[in-house]
Enzyme design. Structure first.
Site, PDB file in Angstrom:
ATOM      1  N   ASP A  79     -65.038  27.152 -62.904  1.00 31.53           N
ATOM      2  CA  ASP A  79     -64.851  25.744 -63.247  1.00 31.53           C
ATOM      3  C   ASP A  79     -63.384  25.477 -63.520  1.00 31.53           C
ATOM      4  OD1 ASP A  79     -64.313  25.859 -66.397  1.00 31.53           O
ATOM      5  OD2 ASP A  79     -65.871  27.324 -65.912  1.00 31.53           O
ATOM      6  N   ASP A  99     -62.152  24.230 -66.517  1.00 36.65           N
ATOM      7  CA  ASP A  99     -62.075  24.023 -67.959  1.00 36.65           C
ATOM      8  C   ASP A  99     -62.452  22.591 -68.323  1.00 36.65           C
ATOM      9  OD1 ASP A  99     -61.710  25.144 -70.530  1.00 36.65           O
ATOM     10  OD2 ASP A  99     -59.749  24.206 -70.692  1.00 36.65           O
TER      11      ASP A  99
END
Length: 269
Positions: A212, A214
């Site tokens: 991802d 963050d």
């Protein structure tokens, strides 16, 4: 420190979020340590002629949060089995736009933002100061990079992992600060795990699988959530296992290109 134990494994693997099973045809053993129970039973198996110990750091049911993991027990258990090399794959968030979900990062540095974790085996009476200047094994890092490239995995050859306490993810303000420092990825488990391995003269290598961005700032995406982390990790688990199996097969039996086995000797007067 370790005198009477049977060598049951040469290589240890810690499994992280989404990675709870690795080997087939295993023997499960329960290890007792001076620091309490490890996260789960140790699973022993083989990759060709290499004896391997696998331990899911969150437990096989993912019921141990990052700040609750008994890192000292986990690392001690590996050492007690005769392990000399430790591979620590983990799910991480990206802090930089060029590091995308699905990429691998073979970290060469960490920054510790955790608090309250038991992070040393040496609390006296002998004064011991272990250097963490280069926290990961250079021999294993080089080999991991080469193998990832051969498997056509997009790999970043170096990077700094920021380790936060968890279990919560970052605020946007925190994430903006972390990115501004130039740090590469963010996770919750690699400290003190890798450093404790160094304290016991083992060779640690981190393989970070990016799941991802963050808090979503650097990519203008939605902030991370745990469901999305597991989904991306599961989509890339086959790449991780290919790299792990090849890495284990190619790790040389003798440690000739690193000084990890002398870490403790170099830390005492």
């Amino acid at each position: 420190m370790f005198t009477n134990f049977e060598e049951k494994a040469q290589i240890g693997v810690f499994g992280g979020s989404g990675f709870y099973k690795f080997l087939d045809d295993i023997e499960e053993i329960k290890i007792e340590t001076p620091f309490g129970a490890p996260s789960d039973k140790i699973m022993l198996g083989k990759v060709n002629d290499k004896k391997v110990a696998f331990l899911p750091r969150h437990g096989r049911n993912h019921d141990i949060l990052p700040h609750k993991i008994n890192y000292k027990a986990n690392v001690w258990a590996m050492k007690s089995l005769g392990v000399t090399r430790v591979i620590s794959p983990c799910a991480v968030g990206s802090l930089q736009k060029e590091i995308a979900p699905g990429d691998f990062v073979i970290c060469d540095q960490f920054v510790n933002f955790t608090s309250g974790r038991k992070d040393t085996f040496f609390e006296g009476p002998i004064c011991t100061h272990i250097s963490a200047a280069d926290p990961y094994c250079p021999e294993l890092r080089k080999l991991a990079i080469e193998i990832a490239e051969k498997n056509n995995v997009k790999v970043h050859k170096q990077g700094t992992m920021l380790v936060i306490n968890g279990p919560r993810f970052s605020t946007k303000a925190e994430s903006k600060f972390f990115t501004s420092q130039g740090w590469s990825v963010i996770g919750m488990t690699n400290y003190p795990e890798s450093f404790l391995c160094r304290e016991l003269n083992m060779c640690p290598v981190n393989i970070s699988l990016v799941t991802d961005y963050d808090a979503g700032l650097v990519s203008d995406t939605e902030p991370v959530n745990h469901k999305a982390v597991i989904e991306i990790f599961n989509n890339n688990i086959s790449n991780l296992k290919k790299v792990l199996f090849d890495l284990i097969e190619q790790i040389p039996n003798e440690r000739l290109a690193c000084n990890c086995s002398n870490t403790l000797a170099d830390g005492r007067l």
